[in-house]
Design a protein around this motif. Sequence first.
Motif, PDB file in Angstrom:
ATOM      1  N   PHE A 128       0.848  -1.184   0.000  1.00 41.17           N
ATOM      2  CA  PHE A 128       0.000   0.000   0.000  1.00 41.17           C
ATOM      3  C   PHE A 128       0.888   1.239   0.000  1.00 41.17           C
ATOM      4  O   PHE A 128       1.728   1.402   0.890  1.00 41.17           O
ATOM      5  CB  PHE A 128      -0.905   0.012   1.234  1.00 41.17           C
ATOM      6  N   VAL A 129       0.707   2.104  -0.984  1.00 37.69           N
ATOM      7  CA  VAL A 129       1.560   3.290  -1.081  1.00 37.69           C
ATOM      8  C   VAL A 129       0.804   4.577  -0.759  1.00 37.69           C
ATOM      9  O   VAL A 129       1.370   5.670  -0.854  1.00 37.69           O
ATOM     10  CB  VAL A 129       2.202   3.403  -2.486  1.00 37.69           C
ATOM     11  N   GLY A 130      -0.482   4.450  -0.369  1.00 33.46           N
ATOM     12  CA  GLY A 130      -1.250   5.613   0.036  1.00 33.46           C
ATOM     13  C   GLY A 130      -1.638   6.502  -1.125  1.00 33.46           C
ATOM     14  O   GLY A 130      -1.615   6.100  -2.288  1.00 33.46           O
ATOM     15  N   PHE A 131      -2.000   7.735  -0.787  1.00 37.10           N
ATOM     16  CA  PHE A 131      -2.381   8.695  -1.815  1.00 37.10           C
ATOM     17  C   PHE A 131      -1.125   9.197  -2.511  1.00 37.10           C
ATOM     18  O   PHE A 131      -0.212   9.725  -1.882  1.00 37.10           O
ATOM     19  CB  PHE A 131      -3.134   9.869  -1.189  1.00 37.10           C
ATOM     20  N   VAL A 132      -1.062   9.006  -3.808  1.00 38.95           N
ATOM     21  CA  VAL A 132       0.098   9.461  -4.575  1.00 38.95           C
ATOM     22  C   VAL A 132      -0.382  10.384  -5.676  1.00 38.95           C
ATOM     23  O   VAL A 132      -1.450  10.197  -6.238  1.00 38.95           O
ATOM     24  CB  VAL A 132       0.890   8.284  -5.189  1.00 38.95           C
ATOM     25  N   GLU A 133       0.392  11.387  -5.961  1.00 39.62           N
ATOM     26  CA  GLU A 133       0.048  12.307  -7.039  1.00 39.62           C
ATOM     27  C   GLU A 133       1.249  12.475  -7.958  1.00 39.62           C
ATOM     28  O   GLU A 133       1.204  12.107  -9.130  1.00 39.62           O
ATOM     29  CB  GLU A 133      -0.384  13.655  -6.478  1.00 39.62           C
ATOM     30  N   LYS A 134       2.335  12.972  -7.407  1.00 44.35           N
ATOM     31  CA  LYS A 134       3.530  13.163  -8.211  1.00 44.35           C
ATOM     32  C   LYS A 134       4.103  11.839  -8.689  1.00 44.35           C
ATOM     33  O   LYS A 134       4.662  11.745  -9.776  1.00 44.35           O
ATOM     34  CB  LYS A 134       4.588  13.931  -7.407  1.00 44.35           C
ATOM     35  N   GLU A 135       3.977  10.796  -7.853  1.00 44.56           N
ATOM     36  CA  GLU A 135       4.561   9.499  -8.191  1.00 44.56           C
ATOM     37  C   GLU A 135       3.680   8.646  -9.086  1.00 44.56           C
ATOM     38  O   GLU A 135       4.119   7.639  -9.634  1.00 44.56           O
ATOM     39  CB  GLU A 135       4.868   8.706  -6.906  1.00 44.56           C
ATOM     40  N   LEU A 136       2.395   9.026  -9.232  1.00 44.14           N
ATOM     41  CA  LEU A 136       1.449   8.177  -9.966  1.00 44.14           C
ATOM     42  C   LEU A 136       1.887   7.882 -11.398  1.00 44.14           C
ATOM     43  O   LEU A 136       1.765   6.727 -11.847  1.00 44.14           O
ATOM     44  CB  LEU A 136       0.059   8.804  -9.953  1.00 44.14           C
ATOM     45  N   PRO A 137       2.400   8.848 -12.149  1.00 44.34           N
ATOM     46  CA  PRO A 137       2.864   8.521 -13.506  1.00 44.34           C
ATOM     47  C   PRO A 137       3.919   7.424 -13.527  1.00 44.34           C
ATOM     48  O   PRO A 137       3.919   6.572 -14.423  1.00 44.34           O
ATOM     49  CB  PRO A 137       3.434   9.853 -14.009  1.00 44.34           C
ATOM     50  N   ASP A 138       4.819   7.433 -12.548  1.00 43.76           N
ATOM     51  CA  ASP A 138       5.852   6.399 -12.486  1.00 43.76           C
ATOM     52  C   ASP A 138       5.247   5.026 -12.226  1.00 43.76           C
ATOM     53  O   ASP A 138       5.675   4.029 -12.810  1.00 43.76           O
ATOM     54  CB  ASP A 138       6.870   6.745 -11.396  1.00 43.76           C
ATOM     55  N   TRP A 139       4.252   4.987 -11.326  1.00 43.50           N
ATOM     56  CA  TRP A 139       3.596   3.712 -11.056  1.00 43.50           C
ATOM     57  C   TRP A 139       2.870   3.198 -12.294  1.00 43.50           C
ATOM     58  O   TRP A 139       2.941   2.013 -12.623  1.00 43.50           O
ATOM     59  CB  TRP A 139       2.601   3.864  -9.900  1.00 43.50           C
ATOM     60  N   TYR A 140       2.160   4.086 -12.987  1.00 41.44           N
ATOM     61  CA  TYR A 140       1.474   3.689 -14.214  1.00 41.44           C
ATOM     62  C   TYR A 140       2.472   3.185 -15.264  1.00 41.44           C
ATOM     63  O   TYR A 140       2.274   2.127 -15.873  1.00 41.44           O
ATOM     64  CB  TYR A 140       0.715   4.879 -14.813  1.00 41.44           C
TER      65      TYR A 140
END
Length: 243
Positions: A128-140
């Motif tokens: 679980f990585v919680g709420f992400v915004e800046k990191e979301l593109p990397d995860w996608y």
Amino acid sequence: TDFAWQKNLIVRVVGEIGNRWLRRVDYAAARRVTLFIASSHEVSARIKKYYKRNALVVYPPLTRLPHVTKKTEMMTDAYYLVVSRLSMRKHVEVAIQACNLLKKRLIIAGTGPELDDLQSIAGPTIEFVGFVEKELPDWYASCTAVICTSVDEDFGIVPVEAMSYGKPVVAYFSGGFKETVIDGKTGVFFHDLTVQSLIGALKRLDVLKISTRDCIKQANKFSEDRFRKEMKAHVQGVIKILS
């Protein structure tokens, strides 16, 4: 949980009475609407059912996420990705249980009232990585595929976001997902909201050759430019009728 209020008898009774009154007020107000525009055919069908009115469909636009900025060591191993509010309606537990059995890495991005319960059933391959915004593109950008388990989503932007990064989507055959994901071309559907049905879909995805180009092409259909043009055309049509 999302339904905790229903456990209190007094609150439930008052809520039901209030809901009935609000439904009457809502229906009366809907009769005065000149034009309904729905975010999907799923929503259009609901408008037809409850308001007895037709609705035009204009899909929401994909607001472009930032470009991938980095590759971190946490993304070196193959993983599936869930991006969702952690509530009962989202059924993230199905994805967790499937990946527990398959011993596959699953990254869950999001927060919500079911976090503790979901963590309690998560095996060692679930993170679980919680709420992400800046990191979301990397995860996608680094995932194998995005898993979507929600029921009756109005539209659901997550599959479109995933495809914009060239990633396939494994989605429950429900709601707006049926209108964004192309089975066998940009992802796969599972038709029962069960662990075994999802596992079957994940195994099917393994043998398919999903094209990154096809995924991006599908995501591009939900552009901001297309949204502006369609909305403008419909609004101008109403103005013409009323003038």
